[in-house]
Motif scaffolding. Structure first.
Motif, short mmCIF file in Angstrom:
data_model
loop_
_atom_site.label_atom_id
_atom_site.label_comp_id
_atom_site.label_asym_id
_atom_site.label_seq_id
_atom_site.Cartn_x
_atom_site.Cartn_y
_atom_site.Cartn_z
N PRO A 95 27.40 -10.47 46.60
CA PRO A 95 26.10 -11.01 46.98
C PRO A 95 25.07 -9.91 47.18
CG PRO A 95 27.65 -11.21 48.79
CD PRO A 95 28.41 -10.73 47.60
N CYS A 96 25.51 -8.66 47.29
CA CYS A 96 24.59 -7.54 47.44
C CYS A 96 24.13 -7.09 46.06
CB CYS A 96 25.29 -6.40 48.17
SG CYS A 96 24.28 -4.93 48.34
N ARG A 97 22.86 -6.94 45.86
CA ARG A 97 22.32 -6.47 44.59
C ARG A 97 21.81 -5.04 44.77
NH1 ARG A 97 23.09 -11.17 46.16
NH2 ARG A 97 21.31 -10.89 47.45
N ASN A 98 21.65 -4.34 43.67
CA ASN A 98 21.12 -2.99 43.68
C ASN A 98 20.02 -2.87 42.65
OD1 ASN A 98 22.90 -1.52 45.53
ND2 ASN A 98 24.49 -2.06 44.07
N HIS B 48 21.29 -4.43 39.18
CA HIS B 48 22.75 -4.49 39.12
C HIS B 48 23.28 -5.39 40.24
CE1 HIS B 48 23.12 -0.86 36.56
NE2 HIS B 48 22.04 -0.45 37.22
N THR B 49 24.53 -5.84 40.10
CA THR B 49 25.22 -6.47 41.23
C THR B 49 25.74 -5.35 42.13
OG1 THR B 49 27.38 -6.49 40.17
CG2 THR B 49 25.97 -8.44 39.82
N GLY B 50 26.14 -5.70 43.32
CA GLY B 50 26.65 -4.71 44.26
C GLY B 50 27.97 -4.08 43.85
N GLU B 51 28.70 -4.71 42.95
CA GLU B 51 30.01 -4.21 42.53
C GLU B 51 29.97 -3.51 41.18
OE1 GLU B 51 32.28 -7.79 42.53
OE2 GLU B 51 32.55 -7.76 44.69
N CYS B 52 28.82 -3.28 40.62
CA CYS B 52 28.72 -2.72 39.27
C CYS B 52 29.15 -1.26 39.24
CB CYS B 52 27.30 -2.85 38.76
SG CYS B 52 27.09 -2.22 37.08
N TRP B 53 30.05 -0.94 38.32
CA TRP B 53 30.52 0.44 38.18
C TRP B 53 29.40 1.34 37.68
CZ3 TRP B 53 30.15 2.75 33.48
CH2 TRP B 53 30.03 1.92 32.37
N PRO C 72 23.47 -9.27 36.43
CA PRO C 72 23.06 -9.79 37.73
C PRO C 72 22.36 -11.15 37.66
CG PRO C 72 21.62 -8.01 37.07
CD PRO C 72 22.75 -8.03 36.10
N GLY C 73 21.71 -11.46 36.56
CA GLY C 73 21.09 -12.77 36.41
C GLY C 73 22.11 -13.89 36.48
N THR C 74 23.25 -13.67 35.86
CA THR C 74 24.34 -14.64 35.91
C THR C 74 24.91 -14.73 37.32
OG1 THR C 74 24.89 -14.21 33.62
CG2 THR C 74 26.58 -15.25 34.94
N ALA C 75 25.10 -13.56 37.96
CA ALA C 75 25.64 -13.54 39.32
C ALA C 75 24.70 -14.23 40.31
CB ALA C 75 25.89 -12.10 39.77
N LEU C 76 23.39 -14.17 40.05
CA LEU C 76 22.42 -14.82 40.92
C LEU C 76 22.21 -16.29 40.55
CD1 LEU C 76 19.80 -11.95 41.08
CD2 LEU C 76 21.16 -12.81 42.98
#
Length: 66
Positions: A4-7, A21-26, A58-62
């Motif tokens: 849920p955390c974005r960057n 990015h999503t919060g888990e993006c490598w 991130p668009g998909t994750a959101l």
């Protein structure tokens, strides 16, 4: 589907957004140029046509893109 955390990835000197990015993006973790933002800030950045990371999507994750 990502954290849920974005960057937001920024250029160090220009302070411009390079990618969302999503919060888990490598890719975000490796750059060292990211800072956490709220869900609304991430949505605003994507809505203003800032690029989304092709790795974490991130668009998909959101929930705004398929």
């Amino acid at each position: 589907m990502g954290s849920p955390c974005r960057n937001i990835q920024t250029r160090k000197q220009l302070k411009n957004v390079d990618a969302v990015h999503t919060g888990e993006c490598w890719a975000a973790g490796r750059s060292g140029r990211c800072r956490p933002v709220s869900r609304q800030q991430a949505l605003d950045a994507l809505g203003h046509q800032f690029p989304a990371c092709v790795h974490c999507r991130p668009g998909t994750a959101l929930g705004i893109l398929d």
